[in-house]
Design an enzyme around this catalytic site. Structure first.
Site, PDB file in Angstrom:
ATOM      1  N   GLU A   1      -6.482   2.050  -2.034  1.00  0.00           N
ATOM      2  CA  GLU A   1      -5.647   0.907  -2.360  1.00  0.00           C
ATOM      3  C   GLU A   1      -6.221   0.199  -3.576  1.00  0.00           C
ATOM      4  O   GLU A   1      -7.364   0.439  -3.963  1.00  0.00           O
ATOM      5  CB  GLU A   1      -5.586  -0.065  -1.181  1.00  0.00           C
TER       6      GLU A   1
ATOM      7  N   GLU B   1     -10.006   0.940  -4.751  1.00  0.00           N
ATOM      8  CA  GLU B   1     -10.844   1.449  -3.684  1.00  0.00           C
ATOM      9  C   GLU B   1     -10.579   2.934  -3.450  1.00  0.00           C
ATOM     10  O   GLU B   1      -9.436   3.380  -3.417  1.00  0.00           O
ATOM     11  CB  GLU B   1     -10.609   0.660  -2.396  1.00  0.00           C
TER      12      GLU B   1
ATOM     13  N   ASN C   1     -13.723  -1.704  10.309  1.00  0.00           N
ATOM     14  CA  ASN C   1     -13.113  -1.648   8.975  1.00  0.00           C
ATOM     15  C   ASN C   1     -13.398  -2.891   8.140  1.00  0.00           C
ATOM     16  O   ASN C   1     -12.799  -3.081   7.080  1.00  0.00           O
ATOM     17  CB  ASN C   1     -11.591  -1.442   9.072  1.00  0.00           C
TER      18      ASN C   1
ATOM     19  N   LYS D   1       0.805  -1.219   0.000  1.00  0.00           N
ATOM     20  CA  LYS D   1       0.000   0.000   0.000  1.00  0.00           C
ATOM     21  C   LYS D   1       0.840   1.272   0.000  1.00  0.00           C
ATOM     22  O   LYS D   1       0.374   2.332  -0.408  1.00  0.00           O
ATOM     23  CB  LYS D   1      -0.968  -0.037   1.182  1.00  0.00           C
TER      24      LYS D   1
END
Length: 668
Positions: free
Chosen positions: A288, A275, A235, A116
């Site tokens: 990401e 995303e 999350n 990431k």
């Protein structure tokens, strides 16, 4: 074309891949650990190979064991599903050396986008809007605190190699940054074998919206619309839909084109997801890129008619895409509800055990045109293990518009029967009925804002409560009549079933008079208002009833109790008593049972492994102080003191496996 695919995964995604492979006439190979010996994906595949003990780091993510399974089975391609090895560049490279096709993107794309930190740098260079943050490696908690202060709270602490909500924490201050940094590192190391962490600004009032991309090895790339995944807990996505109720055509186009630009910048080939976080003004920022099939891919398939697994297989076989961007059409609306083995009444803590009943709603197209799809990897009688993700199934519905898809989902959830473990079906139903969700005014904070004290069930409105009372009265009369007929009592005139009953529900008493009229039942309340109830063939003992009350259709899960019924519908869980007037009079005089006092005990809130005990016997602890850490289903849960106290005894130690409500420590 590929002849035999080994699925390097388990559960519902393995079953999903097997379905498409069979449709294409391709043979399949399953792999399984000791815990999955009798799993559904093993039964569905043409052949299966054992790969080791239950822990994933001793089986499913051991590359050498997967390679041995490939060699022994003669598979010429591997689909990694999601999670496990799906975003491991070294795995894709190992397959290339074996001459085996990887049904996913090239290793370089996985490496670039799977990290990431690197992916955000590449995204920025490709002209993709990114979130402010620190993309370098962070050495320790002290450095994390310094960086977080520079960015400005709140911040998101994330695992560089992460995904699926693992290794992610939101920190609002220095203390939470220190705790979150260490927990994120631990989860990242456990789940991905990579404990690198980065920090970025947490966007307030955010919506999580992602773009599905599809690319081939010939330079072609398209986007297949978006999915909104804003209903999240810790999350972890819970409910997804496609398209988003928030995006307009211009924003969708801009996001899609940026997603395609990013895919082409890294030479992407296969299905992938970019995303974004989107604020209230439709400004969007890259989060990401997931270089794999997403859990929520079915909603995209339902609105586009594209089988993403099939396209992945064709791309891996070297074929060009069979469609262009102008061929993509978004049709109707689709919603996915993730059914998890977690108890919403106990802060969504994981639940394990045997599925004593598992009956999903019927799949296919209904008379009103709505569609039900259920992707699952379990079956009735199967076990939910503590070693893997707690997902049981992904229930999806499609309708001509969002309202139709939501209504279809509510009805499907009412008909989904799951017993034997804790599960989040009631919570999913509650969200479908929530006015804010139905309006589309949602953010990633929806669950935290709407259920700040946790989920305590749904309180039915007066009309629906009266409908359940009427159904209970009718079911009770039918059961009583059946009991007398079976015993022969009615024939011998020893007992007559009375028509007057008192139905107790939600702390209220409802005196009713119920009579049988052919196949229907007439239930009159104390004011004389009558309801015609139709049980539609229900027989005593059946756990699901498709009833009608004055023409209103209701699907209700019910079970017999000592004095009545437990009924569940639309997120509500209602205990109803069915007593004669004399029994009701006596019941009012009965004392209530007082539960045992556990206020001085720390009990294990879930079946799990004790990672650490942070205090000692005799130690004084303050409110909010960490007492112990428990790991369950790949997630760490930190248990903290609710008030000041002195530790009297500690009954568990690091490494112990505890059952739910087993004692960890006691206070003076």
């Amino acid at each position: 074309m590929i002849k035999k695919i080994l699925i390097a995964n388990r559960g519902e995604i393995a079953c999903r891949v097997i379905k498409t492979a069979k449709k294409m006439g391709i043979a399949t190979v399953a792999v399984y650990s000791d815990a999955d010996r009798d799993a559904l994906h093993v039964k569905m595949a043409d052949e299966a190979v054992h790969i080791g003990p239950p822990p994933a780091n001793q089986s499913y993510i051991v590359v050498d064991k997967i390679l041995d399974a490939i060699r022994s089975s003669g598979a010429d391609a591997v689909h990694p599903g999601y999670g496990f090895l799906s975003e491991r560049a070294d795995f894709a490279e190992a397959l290339a050396k074996e001459g085996v096709a990887f049904i996913g993107p090239p290793p370089k794309a996985i490496e670039a986008m799977g990290d990431k930190i690197t992916s955000k740098k590449i995204a920025a260079e490709a002209g993709v809007s990114t979130v402010p943050g620190y993309m370098g490696l962070i050495a320790d908690a002290d450095e994390a605190v310094t960086i977080a202060a520079e960015i400005g709270y709140p911040v998101m602490i994330k695992a560089s190699a992460g995904g699926g909500g693992k290794g992610m924490r939101i920190a609002w201050n220095e203390t939470e940054t220190r705790e979150g940094f260490q927990s994120s590192k631990n989860e990242a190391a456990s789940s991905f074998g990579d404990d690198r962490i980065f920090i970025e600004k947490f966007v307030t009032q955010p919506r999580h919206i992602e773009i599905q991309v599809l690319a081939d090895s010939h330079g072609n790339a398209i986007y297949l619309g978006e999915r909104e995944c804003s209903i999240q807990r810790r999350n972890q996505k819970v409910i997804e839909e496609a398209p988003s109720p928030f995006l307009d055509a211009d924003t969708r186009k801009a996001m899609g084109e940026q997603a395609v630009a990013l895919a082409q910048a890294v030479g992407y080939a296969s299905a992938g997801t970019v995303e974004f976080i989107v604020d209230g003004d439709r400004n969007f920022y890259f989060l990401e890129m997931n270089t794999r099939l997403q859990v929520e891919h079915p909603v995209t398939e339902l609105i586009t008619g594209v089988d993403l697994v099939e396209e992945m297989i064709r791309v891996a076989a070297g074929e060009p895409l069979r469609m262009r961007q102008e061929d993509v059409r978004l049709n109707g609306w689709a919603i996915e509800s993730r059914l998890y083995a977690e108890d919403p009444y106990r802060s969504f803590l994981p639940s394990i055990g045997r599925l004593t009943r598992y009956r999903p709603p019927a799949e296919g197209t209904a008379a009103d045109g709505t569609v039900v799809r259920n992707d699952t990897g379990v079956f009735e009688g199967g076990e939910i293990s503590m070693f893997y993700d707690p997902m049981i199934a992904k229930l999806c519905t499609w309708g001509v518009d969002r309202a139709a898809a939501i209504s279809a989902m509510g009805a499907a959830l009412d008909r989904f029967e799951v017993e034997g473990i804790g599960h989040n079906l009631p919570f999913l139903s509650a969200v479908m009925e929530h006015p804010r969700f139905r309006s589309g005014a949602i953010t990633t904070a929806f669950i935290a804002e709407e259920y700040p004290d946790g989920f305590a069930g749904v309180e039915l409105d007066a009309d629906n409560l009266k409908r359940l009372v009427a159904i209970a009265a009718a079911c009770n009369l039918l059961s009583e009549i059946r009991a007398t007929e079976i015993s022969g009592a009615m024939a011998n005139h020893r007992r007559v079933v009375g028509s007057n009953w008192v139905i107790g529900a939600a702390g209220q008493e409802f005196p009713v008079s119920v009579t049988r009229e052919g196949d229907d039942y007439r239930v009159a309340d104390a004011e004389g208002q009558a309801h015609l109830v139709r049980l539609n063939g229900w027989k005593p003992g059946a756990p699901l009833i498709e009833a009608e009350v004055e023409g209103t259709a209701l699907a209700v899960k019910l079970e017999r109790t000592i004095q009545g019924y437990r009924m569940r519908m639309r997120g509500a869980d209602v205990m109803l008593t069915c007593l004669t007037p004399r029994q009701a009079e006596a019941a009012r005089l009965m004392p209530e049972k007082v539960p045992a006092d556990t206020s001085k005990m720390l009990l294990c809130p879930m079946p799990g492994l004790i990672v650490s005990i942070a205090v000692e016997e005799g130690q004084t602890v303050e409110a909010g102080q960490t007492l112990a850490t428990v790991e369950a289903m790949k997630m760490e849960n930190v248990l903290k003191a609710e008030r000041k106290g002195v530790v009297k005894t500690i009954a568990a130690k690091a490494g112990d496996s505890l059952a739910v409500d087993e004692l960890i420590m006691e206070f003076e």
